[in-house]
Design an enzyme around this catalytic site. Structure first.
Site, PDB file in Angstrom:
ATOM      1  N   TYR A 296      -7.544 -15.247  13.545  1.00  0.00           N
ATOM      2  CA  TYR A 296      -6.640 -15.129  14.734  1.00  0.00           C
ATOM      3  C   TYR A 296      -6.067 -15.633  15.889  1.00  0.00           C
ATOM      4  CZ  TYR A 296      -4.358 -11.291  18.067  1.00  0.00           C
ATOM      5  OH  TYR A 296      -3.000 -10.179  18.411  1.00  0.00           O
TER       6      TYR A 296
ATOM      7  N   ASP B 195       6.064  -5.185   3.453  1.00  0.00           N
ATOM      8  CA  ASP B 195       4.671  -5.408   3.196  1.00  0.00           C
ATOM      9  C   ASP B 195       4.998  -7.241   3.681  1.00  0.00           C
ATOM     10  OD1 ASP B 195       2.195  -7.272   3.534  1.00  0.00           O
ATOM     11  OD2 ASP B 195       1.812  -6.867   1.587  1.00  0.00           O
TER      12      ASP B 195
ATOM     13  N   SER C  55       0.120 -13.159  22.079  1.00  0.00           N
ATOM     14  CA  SER C  55      -0.782 -13.060  22.030  1.00  0.00           C
ATOM     15  C   SER C  55      -1.799 -14.136  23.245  1.00  0.00           C
ATOM     16  CB  SER C  55      -2.037 -12.593  20.832  1.00  0.00           C
ATOM     17  OG  SER C  55      -3.808 -12.470  21.883  1.00  0.00           O
TER      18      SER C  55
ATOM     19  N   LYS D  32      -1.840 -17.005  16.062  1.00  0.00           N
ATOM     20  CA  LYS D  32      -1.124 -16.906  17.763  1.00  0.00           C
ATOM     21  C   LYS D  32      -1.301 -17.984  17.862  1.00  0.00           C
ATOM     22  CE  LYS D  32      -1.201 -12.290  16.493  1.00  0.00           C
ATOM     23  NZ  LYS D  32       0.347 -11.864  15.981  1.00  0.00           N
TER      24      LYS D  32
HETATM   25  N1  LIG Z   1      -3.519  -4.610  20.133  1.00  0.00           N
HETATM   26  C1  LIG Z   1      -3.866  -5.556  21.561  1.00  0.00           C
HETATM   27  O1  LIG Z   1      -4.288  -5.883  22.456  1.00  0.00           O
HETATM   28  C2  LIG Z   1      -2.241  -7.032  21.450  1.00  0.00           C
HETATM   29  C3  LIG Z   1      -1.678  -7.219  20.112  1.00  0.00           C
HETATM   30  N2  LIG Z   1      -1.124  -8.210  19.782  1.00  0.00           N
HETATM   31  C4  LIG Z   1      -0.119  -8.515  18.985  1.00  0.00           C
HETATM   32  O2  LIG Z   1       0.550  -7.328  18.788  1.00  0.00           O
HETATM   33  C5  LIG Z   1       0.793  -6.678  17.238  1.00  0.00           C
HETATM   34  C6  LIG Z   1       0.879  -5.414  17.434  1.00  0.00           C
HETATM   35  O3  LIG Z   1      -0.649  -5.002  17.549  1.00  0.00           O
HETATM   36  P1  LIG Z   1      -1.526  -3.444  17.647  1.00  0.00           P
HETATM   37  O4  LIG Z   1       0.137  -2.082  17.778  1.00  0.00           O
HETATM   38  O5  LIG Z   1      -2.068  -3.705  18.991  1.00  0.00           O
HETATM   39  O6  LIG Z   1      -2.175  -3.019  16.271  1.00  0.00           O
HETATM   40  P2  LIG Z   1      -1.931  -2.528  14.867  1.00  0.00           P
HETATM   41  O7  LIG Z   1      -2.895  -2.770  14.226  1.00  0.00           O
HETATM   42  O8  LIG Z   1      -2.367  -1.348  15.911  1.00  0.00           O
HETATM   43  O9  LIG Z   1      -0.676  -2.039  14.912  1.00  0.00           O
HETATM   44  C7  LIG Z   1      -0.071  -2.962  13.800  1.00  0.00           C
HETATM   45  C8  LIG Z   1       1.341  -2.681  12.701  1.00  0.00           C
HETATM   46  O10 LIG Z   1       1.178  -3.226  12.251  1.00  0.00           O
HETATM   47  C9  LIG Z   1       1.369  -2.639  10.505  1.00  0.00           C
HETATM   48  N3  LIG Z   1       1.433  -3.223   9.649  1.00  0.00           N
HETATM   49  C10 LIG Z   1      -0.106  -4.343   9.860  1.00  0.00           C
HETATM   50  N4  LIG Z   1       0.041  -5.555   8.354  1.00  0.00           N
HETATM   51  C11 LIG Z   1       1.545  -5.184   8.255  1.00  0.00           C
HETATM   52  C12 LIG Z   1       1.683  -5.930   6.938  1.00  0.00           C
HETATM   53  N5  LIG Z   1       1.182  -7.323   6.049  1.00  0.00           N
HETATM   54  N6  LIG Z   1       3.319  -5.505   6.199  1.00  0.00           N
HETATM   55  C13 LIG Z   1       4.282  -4.107   7.463  1.00  0.00           C
HETATM   56  N7  LIG Z   1       3.258  -3.604   8.404  1.00  0.00           N
HETATM   57  C14 LIG Z   1       1.940  -3.838   8.228  1.00  0.00           C
HETATM   58  C15 LIG Z   1       0.006  -1.203  10.385  1.00  0.00           C
HETATM   59  O11 LIG Z   1       0.787  -0.721   9.506  1.00  0.00           O
HETATM   60  C16 LIG Z   1       0.412  -1.205  12.254  1.00  0.00           C
HETATM   61  O12 LIG Z   1       0.967   0.076  12.169  1.00  0.00           O
HETATM   62  C17 LIG Z   1       0.360  -7.472  16.630  1.00  0.00           C
HETATM   63  O13 LIG Z   1       1.029  -8.356  15.896  1.00  0.00           O
HETATM   64  C18 LIG Z   1      -0.604  -8.315  17.324  1.00  0.00           C
HETATM   65  O14 LIG Z   1      -1.664  -9.273  17.030  1.00  0.00           O
HETATM   66  C19 LIG Z   1      -1.463  -9.593  20.610  1.00  0.00           C
HETATM   67  C20 LIG Z   1      -2.074  -9.065  21.993  1.00  0.00           C
HETATM   68  C21 LIG Z   1      -3.069  -8.772  22.522  1.00  0.00           C
HETATM   69  C1  LIG Z   2      -7.302  -9.209  22.456  1.00  0.00           C
HETATM   70  C2  LIG Z   2      -5.835 -10.129  22.391  1.00  0.00           C
HETATM   71  O1  LIG Z   2      -5.165 -11.043  23.014  1.00  0.00           O
HETATM   72  C3  LIG Z   2      -5.337  -9.970  21.208  1.00  0.00           C
HETATM   73  C4  LIG Z   2      -6.173  -8.668  19.966  1.00  0.00           C
HETATM   74  O2  LIG Z   2      -4.196 -10.452  20.885  1.00  0.00           O
END
Ligand SMILES: NC(=O)C1=CN([C@@H]2O[C@H](COP(=O)(O)OP(=O)(O)OC[C@H]3O[C@@H](n4cnc5c(N)ncnc54)[C@H](O)[C@@H]3O)[C@@H](O)[C@H]2O)C=CC1
Ligand SMILES: CC(=O)C(C)=O
Length: 256
Positions: A152, A59, A139, A156
């Site tokens: 959020y 975590d 982001s 970021k």
């Molecule tokens: N999906 C999007 O549109 C965007 C995502 N991001 C950033 O990219 C990164 C990844 O995002 P996604 O893959 O979309 O998210 P997601 O929610 O699909 O996957 C996130 C992963 O992080 C893990 N996780 C969450 N909290 C945790 C913790 N406390 N300790 C360990 N693992 C943890 C979850 O179990 C999951 O496997 C994030 O930092 C997000 O803010 C940035 C811009 C856009």
């Molecule tokens: C939409 C976006 O930029 C996120 C979830 O970081």
């Protein structure tokens, strides 16, 4: 000997794509997530394709767990070269709905998780007696305030500030610190944001995506692999003369 990369939140979405890409690039990968089942599945996928990976349950909001996980990866994979502080959460938070609990949750994971990751990586690089690369998930929402995502978005902005500051502090140790700033990426996180924004507006699923997508110059949402390609660059030698940067990979949502 393979270089070693530690990727948090690597059980799904962008983190998974990064883990798979870095394995393809030749890294031994620590697939770190608090979901042990998904972390194991990604590590198995890498190992079954002639890569080298271990799953680590952590975590990222818990400083001791992060230090233990990084040390476990360094010992088991015999080295430590790159950390990708990717794990994050993004609940929809219209201003008047914000509670202390949601602020604590988001900041503990998105901001403190990055600080603990940076500190643990520095300790590991020092133990290995060399520098390394720290890469943080930011982001486009860390460049411009996003509607209904105040907590959020501000987390970021903080990651972008941390990236710049750590770059200055750690350069003397041979450590570079950069970030990546995706736009809308097709992952479970985005599906949930769309659901919450659409529901709050009393609209069908997909409404939230439509609103955000209007800002994308390239006219399409991104795939996790679009982001992983940029992280591959940041993790490899071609980015050696870059530090303190947070690269926008958003199809032209924000111009800076
Ligand atoms: N999906 C999007 O549109 C965007 C995502 N991001 C950033 O990219 C990164 C990844 O995002 P996604 O893959 O979309 O998210 P997601 O929610 O699909 O996957 C996130 C992963 O992080 C893990 N996780 C969450 N909290 C945790 C913790 N406390 N300790 C360990 N693992 C943890 C979850 O179990 C999951 O496997 C994030 O930092 C997000 O803010 C940035 C811009 C856009
Ligand atoms: C939409 C976006 O930029 C996120 C979830 O970081």
């Amino acid at each position: 000997m393979k270089k070693v990369a530690f990727v948090t939140g690597a059980g799904q979405g962008i983190g998974k794509a990064i883990a798979l890409r870095l394995a393809k690039d030749g890294f031994a990968v620590a697939v770190a997530d608090y979901n042990a089942a998904t972390a194991n599945a990604v590590a198995d996928e890498i190992n079954s394709h002639n890569g080298s990976a271990i799953a680590v349950t952590v975590d990222v909001s818990d400083r001791e767990q992060v230090f233990a996980a990084v040390e476990e990866a360094r010992t088991k994979l015999k080295g430590f070269d790159v950390i990708v502080n990717n794990a994050g959460v993004a609940p929809s938070t219209p201003i008047e709905s914000i509670t202390p609990d949601v602020v604590d949750k988001v900041y503990n994971i998105n901001v403190k998780g990055v600080i603990w990751g940076i500190q643990a990586a520095v300790q590991a690089f020092k133990a290995e007696k060399h520098g390394g690369k720290i890469i943080n998930a930011c982001s486009q929402a860390g460049h411009v305030g996003n509607p209904e995502l105040a907590v959020y978005s501000s987390s970021k902005f903080a990651v972008r500030g941390l990236t710049q500051t750590a770059a200055r502090d750690l350069a003397p140790l041979g450590i570079t610190v950069n970030g990546y700033c995706p736009g809308i990426v097709k992952t479970p996180m985005w599906a949930e944001i769309d659901r919450q924004v659409s529901e709050a507006a009393g609209q069908p699923l997909g409404y939230g995506t439509e609103q955000f997508a209007k800002r994308i110059t390239l006219g399409r949402l991104s795939e996790p692999e679009d982001v992983a390609a940029c992280v591959s660059f940041l993790a490899g030698p071609d980015s050696n003369y870059m530090t303190g940067q947070s690269l926008l990979i958003d199809g032209g949502m924000v111009f800076s």
